[in-house]
Design an enzyme around this catalytic site. Structure first.
Site, PDB file in Angstrom:
ATOM      1  N   ASP A  16      38.190  33.131  24.335  1.00  0.00           N
ATOM      2  CA  ASP A  16      37.212  34.173  25.296  1.00  0.00           C
ATOM      3  C   ASP A  16      38.009  35.195  25.141  1.00  0.00           C
ATOM      4  O   ASP A  16      38.306  36.707  24.224  1.00  0.00           O
ATOM      5  CB  ASP A  16      36.638  34.237  26.456  1.00  0.00           C
ATOM      6  CG  ASP A  16      35.776  33.470  26.673  1.00  0.00           C
ATOM      7  OD1 ASP A  16      35.392  32.105  25.883  1.00  0.00           O
ATOM      8  OD2 ASP A  16      34.522  33.630  27.155  1.00  0.00           O
ATOM      9  N   ARG A  96      43.836  37.490  41.209  1.00  0.00           N
ATOM     10  CA  ARG A  96      43.334  38.728  40.599  1.00  0.00           C
ATOM     11  C   ARG A  96      43.996  40.252  40.873  1.00  0.00           C
ATOM     12  O   ARG A  96      44.336  41.152  40.246  1.00  0.00           O
ATOM     13  CB  ARG A  96      41.676  39.100  40.232  1.00  0.00           C
ATOM     14  CG  ARG A  96      40.882  37.492  40.242  1.00  0.00           C
ATOM     15  CD  ARG A  96      41.856  37.479  39.016  1.00  0.00           C
ATOM     16  NE  ARG A  96      41.121  36.085  38.475  1.00  0.00           N
ATOM     17  CZ  ARG A  96      41.222  35.169  38.164  1.00  0.00           C
ATOM     18  NH1 ARG A  96      42.305  35.451  37.180  1.00  0.00           N
ATOM     19  NH2 ARG A  96      40.650  34.224  37.265  1.00  0.00           N
ATOM     20  N   ASP A 125      35.266  37.139  39.581  1.00  0.00           N
ATOM     21  CA  ASP A 125      37.060  38.264  39.657  1.00  0.00           C
ATOM     22  C   ASP A 125      36.751  39.820  38.803  1.00  0.00           C
ATOM     23  O   ASP A 125      37.302  40.448  38.527  1.00  0.00           O
ATOM     24  CB  ASP A 125      36.898  37.480  38.133  1.00  0.00           C
ATOM     25  CG  ASP A 125      38.306  36.082  38.466  1.00  0.00           C
ATOM     26  OD1 ASP A 125      38.109  36.224  39.629  1.00  0.00           O
ATOM     27  OD2 ASP A 125      37.386  34.696  38.059  1.00  0.00           O
ATOM     28  N   SER A 179      34.702  26.402  33.153  1.00  0.00           N
ATOM     29  CA  SER A 179      35.092  27.589  33.121  1.00  0.00           C
ATOM     30  C   SER A 179      36.364  26.521  33.993  1.00  0.00           C
ATOM     31  O   SER A 179      35.827  26.661  35.105  1.00  0.00           O
ATOM     32  CB  SER A 179      34.653  28.694  33.955  1.00  0.00           C
ATOM     33  OG  SER A 179      34.987  29.676  34.297  1.00  0.00           O
TER      34      SER A 179
END
Ligand code: ARG
Length: 403
Positions: A16, A96, A125, A179
Protein backbone atom coordinates in the site's frame (compact mmCIF):
# COMPACT_ATOMS: atom_id res chain seq x y z
CA UNK A 1 -4.79 21.40 -5.97
CA UNK A 2 -2.45 23.25 -3.60
CA UNK A 3 1.22 23.28 -4.54
CA UNK A 4 3.29 21.09 -2.23
CA UNK A 5 7.08 21.49 -2.04
CA UNK A 6 8.18 18.44 -0.08
CA UNK A 7 6.40 15.51 1.63
CA UNK A 8 7.40 13.18 4.47
CA UNK A 9 5.62 9.84 4.05
CA UNK A 10 5.01 7.32 6.81
CA UNK A 11 6.33 4.33 4.87
CA UNK A 12 6.13 0.67 5.91
CA UNK A 13 7.66 -0.71 2.74
CA UNK A 14 4.50 -2.76 2.18
CA UNK A 15 2.44 -2.77 -0.99
CA UNK A 16 0.00 0.00 0.00
CA UNK A 17 2.58 2.57 1.02
CA UNK A 18 4.81 1.67 -1.95
CA UNK A 19 1.91 2.54 -4.23
CA UNK A 20 1.26 5.68 -2.21
CA UNK A 21 4.92 6.68 -2.60
CA UNK A 22 4.68 6.41 -6.39
CA UNK A 23 1.33 8.21 -6.44
CA UNK A 24 2.68 11.11 -4.37
CA UNK A 25 5.71 11.50 -6.64
CA UNK A 26 3.50 11.50 -9.75
CA UNK A 27 0.72 13.65 -8.37
CA UNK A 28 2.73 16.35 -6.61
CA UNK A 29 5.93 16.13 -8.66
CA UNK A 30 8.01 16.97 -5.60
CA UNK A 31 10.55 15.28 -3.35
CA UNK A 32 9.17 12.60 -1.01
CA UNK A 33 11.13 11.66 2.13
CA UNK A 34 10.24 8.26 3.59
CA UNK A 35 10.04 7.56 7.31
CA UNK A 36 9.92 3.97 8.54
CA UNK A 37 9.55 3.38 12.28
CA UNK A 38 10.66 0.27 14.08
CA UNK A 39 7.97 -0.19 16.73
CA UNK A 40 8.78 -3.83 17.26
CA UNK A 41 6.43 -5.03 14.52
CA UNK A 42 8.85 -7.91 14.02
CA UNK A 43 9.44 -7.22 10.34
CA UNK A 44 12.72 -6.72 8.53
CA UNK A 45 13.04 -3.01 7.81
CA UNK A 46 15.96 -3.09 5.38
CA UNK A 47 13.68 -4.17 2.48
CA UNK A 48 11.87 -0.87 3.01
CA UNK A 49 15.15 0.96 2.34
CA UNK A 50 15.77 -1.01 -0.85
CA UNK A 51 12.24 -0.34 -2.10
CA UNK A 52 12.46 3.37 -1.33
CA UNK A 53 15.83 3.56 -3.10
CA UNK A 54 14.32 1.82 -6.12
CA UNK A 55 11.56 4.43 -6.17
CA UNK A 56 14.22 7.14 -6.32
CA UNK A 57 13.91 8.40 -2.75
CA UNK A 58 17.03 10.35 -1.73
CA UNK A 59 16.28 10.87 1.95
CA UNK A 60 15.31 7.57 3.64
CA UNK A 61 14.75 7.51 7.39
CA UNK A 62 14.56 4.23 9.30
CA UNK A 63 14.40 4.80 13.03
CA UNK A 64 14.23 2.42 15.98
CA UNK A 65 11.49 3.88 18.19
CA UNK A 66 10.92 0.86 20.42
CA UNK A 67 12.19 2.38 23.67
CA UNK A 68 10.43 5.70 23.11
CA UNK A 69 7.23 3.89 22.20
CA UNK A 70 7.14 1.86 25.39
CA UNK A 71 8.52 4.42 27.87
CA UNK A 72 6.71 7.55 26.64
CA UNK A 73 3.47 6.13 25.25
CA UNK A 74 2.69 2.57 26.41
CA UNK A 75 3.76 2.94 30.05
CA UNK A 76 1.99 6.28 30.67
CA UNK A 77 -1.16 4.66 29.26
CA UNK A 78 -0.74 1.56 31.44
CA UNK A 79 -0.48 3.78 34.53
CA UNK A 80 -4.13 4.58 33.85
CA UNK A 81 -5.11 0.89 33.37
CA UNK A 82 -6.59 2.12 30.10
CA UNK A 83 -9.09 -0.09 28.29
CA UNK A 84 -11.41 1.05 25.50
CA UNK A 85 -14.96 -0.26 25.83
CA UNK A 86 -13.85 -2.35 28.76
CA UNK A 87 -11.56 -4.63 26.78
CA UNK A 88 -9.23 -3.16 24.15
CA UNK A 89 -5.70 -2.30 25.31
CA UNK A 90 -5.32 0.34 22.56
CA UNK A 91 -2.26 -1.14 20.86
CA UNK A 92 -2.79 0.61 17.50
CA UNK A 93 -4.25 3.79 18.97
CA UNK A 94 -1.19 4.53 21.09
CA UNK A 95 1.33 4.01 18.26
CA UNK A 96 -0.12 6.65 15.93
CA UNK A 97 0.71 9.79 17.92
CA UNK A 98 4.33 8.64 18.19
CA UNK A 99 4.60 8.17 14.41
CA UNK A 100 2.90 11.53 13.86
CA UNK A 101 5.35 13.23 16.22
CA UNK A 102 8.31 11.92 14.24
CA UNK A 103 6.70 12.82 10.91
CA UNK A 104 6.36 16.39 12.17
CA UNK A 105 9.92 16.48 13.54
CA UNK A 106 11.36 15.25 10.24
CA UNK A 107 9.17 17.63 8.23
CA UNK A 108 10.55 20.55 10.22
CA UNK A 109 14.12 19.30 9.89
CA UNK A 110 13.99 18.87 6.12
CA UNK A 111 11.72 21.82 5.43
CA UNK A 112 8.76 19.77 4.19
CA UNK A 113 5.36 21.44 4.08
CA UNK A 114 3.33 18.20 4.15
CA UNK A 115 3.23 14.74 5.68
CA UNK A 116 1.39 11.73 4.24
CA UNK A 117 0.01 8.47 5.65
CA UNK A 118 -1.56 5.29 4.31
CA UNK A 119 -4.60 5.10 6.57
CA UNK A 120 -7.95 4.67 4.82
CA UNK A 121 -11.00 6.89 4.99
CA UNK A 122 -13.06 4.47 7.08
CA UNK A 123 -10.75 3.91 10.04
CA UNK A 124 -9.64 5.49 13.28
CA UNK A 125 -5.99 5.78 12.31
CA UNK A 126 -6.45 8.75 9.97
CA UNK A 127 -7.90 10.69 12.91
CA UNK A 128 -5.03 9.74 15.20
CA UNK A 129 -2.39 10.81 12.66
CA UNK A 130 -4.06 14.02 11.63
CA UNK A 131 -5.29 15.25 15.01
CA UNK A 132 -1.74 14.74 16.31
CA UNK A 133 -0.24 16.72 13.41
CA UNK A 134 -2.81 19.48 14.00
CA UNK A 135 -1.83 19.68 17.65
CA UNK A 136 1.92 19.58 17.04
CA UNK A 137 2.27 21.88 14.02
CA UNK A 138 -0.81 23.44 12.41
CA UNK A 139 1.32 24.77 9.53
CA UNK A 140 1.97 21.25 8.21
CA UNK A 141 -0.51 19.90 5.66
CA UNK A 142 -1.63 16.27 5.71
CA UNK A 143 -2.06 14.21 2.56
CA UNK A 144 -4.21 11.08 2.86
CA UNK A 145 -4.05 9.40 -0.58
CA UNK A 146 -6.76 6.86 0.30
CA UNK A 147 -9.22 9.76 0.55
CA UNK A 148 -7.95 11.56 -2.54
CA UNK A 149 -7.18 9.18 -5.34
CA UNK A 150 -9.77 7.31 -7.38
CA UNK A 151 -8.45 3.87 -6.49
CA UNK A 152 -11.51 2.35 -4.82
CA UNK A 153 -10.73 -1.33 -4.49
CA UNK A 154 -7.98 -3.85 -3.93
CA UNK A 155 -8.19 -4.82 -7.63
CA UNK A 156 -7.62 -1.24 -8.80
CA UNK A 157 -4.71 -0.96 -6.39
CA UNK A 158 -3.02 -4.00 -7.94
CA UNK A 159 -3.66 -2.63 -11.44
CA UNK A 160 -1.96 0.62 -10.47
CA UNK A 161 1.01 -1.35 -9.08
CA UNK A 162 1.31 -3.38 -12.27
CA UNK A 163 1.15 -0.29 -14.46
CA UNK A 164 3.95 1.36 -12.46
CA UNK A 165 6.10 -1.75 -12.14
CA UNK A 166 5.75 -1.91 -8.39
CA UNK A 167 6.45 -5.55 -7.44
CA UNK A 168 3.36 -7.30 -6.05
CA UNK A 169 4.12 -10.30 -3.80
CA UNK A 170 2.40 -13.37 -5.21
CA UNK A 171 0.28 -13.97 -2.11
CA UNK A 172 -1.24 -10.51 -2.62
CA UNK A 173 -2.44 -11.27 -6.13
CA UNK A 174 -5.29 -13.59 -5.32
CA UNK A 175 -7.49 -13.03 -2.33
CA UNK A 176 -7.14 -9.81 -0.33
CA UNK A 177 -4.99 -10.28 2.78
CA UNK A 178 -6.05 -9.48 6.31
CA UNK A 179 -5.33 -5.95 7.43
CA UNK A 180 -2.67 -6.34 10.10
CA UNK A 181 -1.16 -3.74 12.41
CA UNK A 182 1.62 -4.92 14.71
CA UNK A 183 3.96 -3.34 17.24
CA UNK A 184 5.53 -4.20 20.60
CA UNK A 185 2.19 -3.87 22.37
CA UNK A 186 -0.08 -5.86 20.07
CA UNK A 187 -1.05 -7.42 16.79
CA UNK A 188 -4.41 -6.32 15.41
CA UNK A 189 -6.09 -8.17 12.56
CA UNK A 190 -9.18 -7.00 10.67
CA UNK A 191 -10.93 -7.62 7.36
CA UNK A 192 -11.78 -10.63 5.20
CA UNK A 193 -13.74 -13.35 7.00
CA UNK A 194 -13.46 -11.38 10.27
CA UNK A 195 -15.91 -8.86 8.79
CA UNK A 196 -18.63 -11.37 9.60
CA UNK A 197 -18.85 -11.26 13.40
CA UNK A 198 -21.01 -14.38 13.37
CA UNK A 199 -18.10 -16.36 11.96
CA UNK A 200 -15.44 -17.80 14.28
CA UNK A 201 -11.95 -16.43 13.54
CA UNK A 202 -9.72 -19.00 11.80
CA UNK A 203 -6.71 -20.24 13.79
CA UNK A 204 -4.15 -18.78 11.39
CA UNK A 205 -5.23 -15.23 12.31
CA UNK A 206 -3.26 -15.53 15.53
CA UNK A 207 0.40 -14.59 15.17
CA UNK A 208 2.00 -14.19 18.58
CA UNK A 209 -0.02 -16.29 21.01
CA UNK A 210 -0.72 -20.01 21.11
CA UNK A 211 -4.26 -21.26 21.53
CA UNK A 212 -4.78 -21.56 25.32
CA UNK A 213 -5.90 -25.14 24.70
CA UNK A 214 -2.42 -25.95 23.34
CA UNK A 215 -0.53 -23.96 26.00
CA UNK A 216 1.78 -25.86 28.41
CA UNK A 217 0.05 -27.97 31.08
CA UNK A 218 2.49 -26.63 33.68
CA UNK A 219 1.79 -23.09 34.92
CA UNK A 220 4.63 -20.55 34.94
CA UNK A 221 5.20 -18.23 37.88
CA UNK A 222 6.68 -14.79 37.17
CA UNK A 223 7.43 -11.74 39.30
CA UNK A 224 7.25 -8.16 38.02
CA UNK A 225 8.85 -5.25 39.88
CA UNK A 226 7.27 -1.78 39.77
CA UNK A 227 8.68 1.64 40.55
CA UNK A 228 6.37 4.66 40.70
CA UNK A 229 3.75 2.99 38.55
CA UNK A 230 6.05 1.59 35.87
CA UNK A 231 7.30 -1.99 35.50
CA UNK A 232 11.10 -2.15 35.83
CA UNK A 233 12.03 -5.82 36.25
CA UNK A 234 10.98 -9.38 35.46
CA UNK A 235 11.99 -12.18 37.83
CA UNK A 236 14.39 -9.83 39.59
CA UNK A 237 16.17 -8.77 36.42
CA UNK A 238 16.10 -5.04 35.66
CA UNK A 239 15.13 -4.28 32.06
CA UNK A 240 14.58 -1.31 29.81
CA UNK A 241 10.92 -0.66 28.92
CA UNK A 242 11.12 -2.21 25.43
CA UNK A 243 13.15 -5.21 26.64
CA UNK A 244 10.68 -5.80 29.47
CA UNK A 245 7.64 -5.73 27.19
CA UNK A 246 9.42 -8.00 24.70
CA UNK A 247 10.17 -10.49 27.49
CA UNK A 248 6.55 -10.49 28.69
CA UNK A 249 5.28 -10.90 25.12
CA UNK A 250 7.33 -14.08 24.88
CA UNK A 251 6.12 -15.43 28.22
CA UNK A 252 2.49 -14.48 27.62
CA UNK A 253 2.51 -15.72 24.04
CA UNK A 254 3.70 -19.18 25.11
CA UNK A 255 0.82 -19.43 27.60
CA UNK A 256 -1.86 -18.08 25.27
CA UNK A 257 -2.36 -14.89 27.28
CA UNK A 258 -3.98 -11.77 25.81
CA UNK A 259 -6.23 -12.91 22.96
CA UNK A 260 -9.29 -10.79 22.30
CA UNK A 261 -12.05 -11.15 19.71
CA UNK A 262 -13.90 -7.84 19.76
CA UNK A 263 -16.66 -5.85 18.09
CA UNK A 264 -15.88 -2.21 18.79
CA UNK A 265 -17.27 1.22 17.98
CA UNK A 266 -15.00 3.23 15.71
CA UNK A 267 -14.87 7.01 16.21
CA UNK A 268 -15.76 7.50 12.55
CA UNK A 269 -19.14 5.91 13.18
CA UNK A 270 -19.29 2.22 12.31
CA UNK A 271 -18.79 -0.94 14.30
CA UNK A 272 -15.90 -3.20 13.38
CA UNK A 273 -14.74 -6.64 14.40
CA UNK A 274 -11.11 -7.39 15.08
CA UNK A 275 -8.77 -9.89 16.67
CA UNK A 276 -6.18 -8.56 19.11
CA UNK A 277 -3.20 -10.24 20.68
CA UNK A 278 -1.66 -8.31 23.56
CA UNK A 279 0.26 -10.86 25.66
CA UNK A 280 2.68 -8.58 27.54
CA UNK A 281 0.15 -5.77 27.92
CA UNK A 282 -2.43 -8.13 29.41
CA UNK A 283 0.09 -9.36 31.99
CA UNK A 284 1.11 -5.78 32.82
CA UNK A 285 -2.47 -4.61 33.30
CA UNK A 286 -3.14 -7.39 35.83
CA UNK A 287 0.19 -6.77 37.57
CA UNK A 288 -0.26 -2.99 37.71
CA UNK A 289 -3.71 -3.37 39.21
CA UNK A 290 -2.15 -5.80 41.67
CA UNK A 291 0.45 -3.33 42.91
CA UNK A 292 -2.04 -0.45 42.92
CA UNK A 293 -4.36 -2.48 45.12
CA UNK A 294 -1.67 -2.40 47.81
CA UNK A 295 -0.45 1.15 47.46
CA UNK A 296 -3.29 3.44 46.36
CA UNK A 297 -5.72 5.03 48.76
CA UNK A 298 -9.30 3.89 48.15
CA UNK A 299 -10.66 7.24 46.95
CA UNK A 300 -7.60 7.82 44.75
CA UNK A 301 -8.02 4.39 43.17
CA UNK A 302 -11.74 4.90 42.60
CA UNK A 303 -11.18 8.34 41.06
CA UNK A 304 -8.66 6.77 38.67
CA UNK A 305 -11.25 4.16 37.71
CA UNK A 306 -13.85 6.86 37.05
CA UNK A 307 -11.68 8.85 34.67
CA UNK A 308 -10.17 5.77 32.98
CA UNK A 309 -12.90 5.25 30.34
CA UNK A 310 -12.71 8.92 29.39
CA UNK A 311 -8.91 8.79 29.14
CA UNK A 312 -9.04 5.58 27.07
CA UNK A 313 -11.61 7.12 24.72
CA UNK A 314 -9.36 10.15 24.17
CA UNK A 315 -6.53 7.86 23.11
CA UNK A 316 -8.84 5.74 20.94
CA UNK A 317 -10.27 8.82 19.23
CA UNK A 318 -6.87 10.35 18.51
CA UNK A 319 -6.60 13.06 21.14
CA UNK A 320 -3.25 12.04 22.68
CA UNK A 321 -1.78 15.53 22.21
CA UNK A 322 -4.94 17.35 23.36
CA UNK A 323 -4.90 19.44 26.56
CA UNK A 324 -7.52 17.33 28.32
CA UNK A 325 -5.46 14.16 27.84
CA UNK A 326 -2.44 15.92 29.32
CA UNK A 327 -4.54 17.10 32.27
CA UNK A 328 -5.78 13.59 32.97
CA UNK A 329 -2.24 12.27 32.56
CA UNK A 330 -0.98 14.70 35.20
CA UNK A 331 -3.61 13.38 37.61
CA UNK A 332 -2.76 9.76 36.82
CA UNK A 333 1.01 10.31 37.10
CA UNK A 334 0.57 12.13 40.42
CA UNK A 335 -1.24 9.08 41.80
CA UNK A 336 1.70 6.78 41.03
CA UNK A 337 4.32 8.18 43.46
CA UNK A 338 4.03 5.18 45.81
CA UNK A 339 3.02 2.50 43.28
CA UNK A 340 6.18 0.45 43.85
CA UNK A 341 6.82 -3.16 44.80
CA UNK A 342 6.55 -6.64 43.39
CA UNK A 343 3.69 -8.68 41.97
CA UNK A 344 3.80 -12.40 41.32
CA UNK A 345 1.56 -13.89 38.68
CA UNK A 346 0.71 -17.32 37.39
CA UNK A 347 0.50 -17.77 33.62
CA UNK A 348 -1.65 -20.71 32.76
CA UNK A 349 -3.64 -21.62 29.63
CA UNK A 350 -4.63 -18.12 28.60
CA UNK A 351 -4.81 -16.51 32.04
CA UNK A 352 -2.45 -14.20 33.91
CA UNK A 353 -3.53 -14.22 37.58
CA UNK A 354 -1.97 -12.28 40.41
CA UNK A 355 -1.11 -14.74 43.20
CA UNK A 356 0.90 -12.49 45.56
CA UNK A 357 2.08 -8.89 45.98
CA UNK A 358 4.38 -6.95 48.28
CA UNK A 359 5.33 -3.28 48.57
CA UNK A 360 7.61 -1.15 50.76
CA UNK A 361 4.96 1.61 50.37
CA UNK A 362 2.01 -0.60 51.22
CA UNK A 363 -1.18 0.78 52.78
CA UNK A 364 -2.24 -2.76 53.59
CA UNK A 365 -2.26 -3.54 57.30
CA UNK A 366 -2.62 -7.14 58.35
CA UNK A 367 -2.85 -5.90 61.91
CA UNK A 368 -5.84 -3.75 61.06
CA UNK A 369 -7.76 -6.23 58.97
CA UNK A 370 -7.01 -9.41 60.93
CA UNK A 371 -9.71 -11.76 62.26
CA UNK A 372 -7.40 -12.43 65.19
CA UNK A 373 -6.60 -10.30 68.27
CA UNK A 374 -4.92 -7.10 67.08
CA UNK A 375 -2.55 -4.60 68.63
CA UNK A 376 -4.01 -1.72 66.63
CA UNK A 377 -6.80 0.18 68.34
CA UNK A 378 -10.01 -0.47 66.45
CA UNK A 379 -13.18 0.21 68.38
CA UNK A 380 -15.88 -2.14 67.17
CA UNK A 381 -18.50 0.26 68.52
CA UNK A 382 -17.38 2.74 65.86
CA UNK A 383 -18.52 0.26 63.20
CA UNK A 384 -21.91 0.01 64.91
CA UNK A 385 -22.44 3.78 64.75
CA UNK A 386 -21.10 3.90 61.20
CA UNK A 387 -23.68 1.33 60.09
CA UNK A 388 -26.50 2.94 62.09
CA UNK A 389 -25.96 6.29 60.36
CA UNK A 390 -25.50 4.79 56.91
CA UNK A 391 -28.69 2.81 57.47
CA UNK A 392 -30.69 5.83 58.67
CA UNK A 393 -32.06 6.83 55.27
CA UNK A 394 -32.63 3.20 54.29
CA UNK A 395 -34.79 2.67 57.38
CA UNK A 396 -36.85 5.78 56.53
CA UNK A 397 -37.21 4.64 52.94
CA UNK A 398 -38.29 1.12 53.87
CA UNK A 399 -40.77 2.43 56.46
CA UNK A 400 -42.35 4.75 53.87
CA UNK A 401 -42.62 1.84 51.42
CA UNK A 402 -44.60 -0.02 54.06
CA UNK A 403 -42.15 -2.79 54.72
N1 ARG B 1 -9.45 -1.12 15.34
C1 ARG B 1 -8.17 -0.89 15.93
C2 ARG B 1 -8.03 0.56 16.36
O1 ARG B 1 -8.72 1.39 15.85
C3 ARG B 1 -7.02 -1.31 15.05
C4 ARG B 1 -6.81 -0.50 13.80
C5 ARG B 1 -5.61 -0.88 12.94
N2 ARG B 1 -5.56 -2.29 12.70
C6 ARG B 1 -5.58 -2.87 11.50
N3 ARG B 1 -5.58 -4.16 11.45
N4 ARG B 1 -5.57 -2.17 10.41
O2 ARG B 1 -7.23 0.88 17.21
Amino acid sequence: MTKIEKIVLSYSGGLDTSIILKWLQETYRCEVVTFTADLGQGEELEPARAKAEMAGVKDIRIVDLREEFVSDFVFPMLRANALYEGQYLLGSSIARPLIAKHLVDIAREVGADAVAHGATGKGNDQLRFELAVNALDPSIKVIAPWRQWNIRSRMQLLEYAEKHRIPVPSDKRGEAPFSIDANLLHTSTEGKSLENPAEVAPDHVYQRTVDPVDAPDAPEIITIGFERGDPVSVNGKAMTPAALLTELNGLGGRHGVGRLDLVENRFIGMKSRGIYETPGGTILLAAHRGIESMTLDRAAAHLKDEIMPRYAELIYNGFWFAPEREMLQALIDHSQAFVSGEVTLRLYKGSASVISRASPCSLYSADLVTFEESAIAFDHHDAEGFIRLNGLRLRSWAARNGK
